[in-house]
Enzyme design. Structure first.
Site, PDB file in Angstrom:
ATOM      1  N   HIS A 134       0.818  -1.217   0.000  1.00  0.00           N
ATOM      2  CA  HIS A 134       0.000   0.000   0.000  1.00  0.00           C
ATOM      3  C   HIS A 134       0.846   1.259   0.000  1.00  0.00           C
ATOM      4  CE1 HIS A 134      -3.651  -2.438   1.601  1.00  0.00           C
ATOM      5  NE2 HIS A 134      -3.484  -2.551   0.296  1.00  0.00           N
ATOM      6  N   SER A 179      -7.173  -7.700   9.322  1.00  0.00           N
ATOM      7  CA  SER A 179      -8.584  -8.125   9.377  1.00  0.00           C
ATOM      8  C   SER A 179      -8.986  -8.823   8.081  1.00  0.00           C
ATOM      9  CB  SER A 179      -9.477  -6.899   9.613  1.00  0.00           C
ATOM     10  OG  SER A 179      -9.273  -5.945   8.560  1.00  0.00           O
ATOM     11  N   GLU A 186      -8.128 -11.765  17.320  1.00  0.00           N
ATOM     12  CA  GLU A 186      -9.505 -12.029  16.844  1.00  0.00           C
ATOM     13  C   GLU A 186      -9.455 -13.018  15.683  1.00  0.00           C
ATOM     14  OE1 GLU A 186     -10.744  -8.872  19.308  1.00  0.00           O
ATOM     15  OE2 GLU A 186     -12.093  -9.983  17.985  1.00  0.00           O
ATOM     16  N   ALA A 230       0.795  -9.695  18.385  1.00  0.00           N
ATOM     17  CA  ALA A 230       2.049  -9.926  17.646  1.00  0.00           C
ATOM     18  C   ALA A 230       3.271  -9.819  18.561  1.00  0.00           C
ATOM     19  CB  ALA A 230       2.151  -8.905  16.517  1.00  0.00           C
TER      20      ALA A 230
END
Ligand code: BV8
Length: 254
Positions: free
Chosen positions: A129, A200, A226, A243
């Site tokens: 990105h 995510s 999650e 992490a």
């Protein structure tokens, strides 16, 4: 061969399997998102603190927002840049560098623009990105400058030609850098294990990268407190944890 990892495994058993997956990997790669930097004190995008003032990243990281309200978008990026300068890579980053040393290579594909994998010392970082290290003229796209702090004394920063300068990140609706996505695809298609940390798995085409590894029979070791859309896929071992604390644990005993 996918043996199937029953969800009833104890945490110790999970960690033992995760350590074995990593230590026996012959061609590992890593894929990271904003959660990788959470324990450095950098906010994620879609967690409870995923808003900046009343905006979401999807509202701000767009070419339209940059054209319509460059000052607002640059206030968001400047705040993030200041934060990046205040933090250091945590133990999880250094664990990836140590794993690279032990295994011979561990290329890191990242969606993050905070530069922390570079600072931690990973030898190859593929920035899907883009980066906040440089900015480009919105009127003359090839005209690029290093993003020095003094450029942000006045917002929005301007090129010598007077036009607004944009951050060299990939905004929503923009294509990913050809070189980065091609390299990420090559890595996904050639690695036998992909460590997927702190994402995510909702932003595409980046999120398609770990699925490529699975589709070719590779394994995924997912580190995330999650569950994500990836977690239940065959070939994925999901270790629920942060992490900074989990990655160093994976290095123990080998
Ligand atoms: C494109 C910019 C086409 C830099 C970013 C509908 C469905 C599917 C796709 C789309 C759709 N509508 C539009 C799209 C496409 C869109 C997209 O995917 N939108 C999503 C929101 C639905 N994608 C695009 O626009 C892409 N371009 O498609 O172009 C095209 C092609 C050819 C020609 C022209 C056009 C461009 C996408 C790139 C956007 N730019 N960043 C910046 O400002 O940073 S994306 C942004 O999201 C960041 O890069 C971020 O990294 C990325 C993904 O988010 P995550 O990293 O996963 O972070 P998140 O907060 O979501 O999750 C954090 C995770 O960490 C959580 O799981 C949490 O549990 C975990 N966690 C928390 N604490 C910890 C932790 N993990 C570990 N340890 C912890 N302690």
């Amino acid at each position: 061969m996918w043996e199937g990892w029953s969800l009833s495994m104890t945490d110790d058993e999970l960690l033992r399997r995760a350590r074995r997956l990593l230590s026996e990997s012959e061609s590992p790669a890593a894929f990271t998102g904003a959660g990788m930097s959470k324990e450095c004190g950098i906010r994620t995008f879609r967690g409870e603190e995923g808003f900046w003032r009343e905006y979401r990243a999807e509202d701000l990281a767009t070419p339209g927002a940059l054209r319509k309200n460059p000052r607002l978008v640059w206030e968001w990026y400047r705040e993030r840049l200041v934060r990046y300068g205040e933090v250091e890579p945590h133990e999880g980053y250094h664990a990836l560098v140590e794993a690279e040393r032990r295994l011979g290579s561990l290329p890191v594909i990242t969606q993050n623009v905070d530069g922390l994998h570079h600072r931690a010392g990973s030898s190859e970082v593929v920035e899907l990105h883009g980066t906040l290290r440089t900015v480009s003229c919105m009127e003359e796209p090839g005209r690029t400058y290093p993003l020095e702090p003094e450029l942000l004394e006045e917002l929005p920063p301007r090129c010598e030609c007077g036009a607004v300068l944009r951050p060299d990140v990939v905004l929503f609706g923009e294509p990913l850098p050809v070189e980065a996505i091609s390299r990420a695809i090559d890595l996904a298609d050639s690695c036998d294990l992909m460590l997927v940390v702190g994402t995510s798995m909702v932003v595409f085409p980046a999120a398609s990268i770990p699925y490529r590894t699975l589709s070719r029979g590779g394994h995924v070791l997912e580190i995330n407190p999650e569950a994500t859309p990836l977690s239940g896929e065959p070939g994925v071992l999901h270790v629920s944890g942060g992490a900074a604390e989990t990655l160093p644990l994976l290095l123990e005993g080998w």
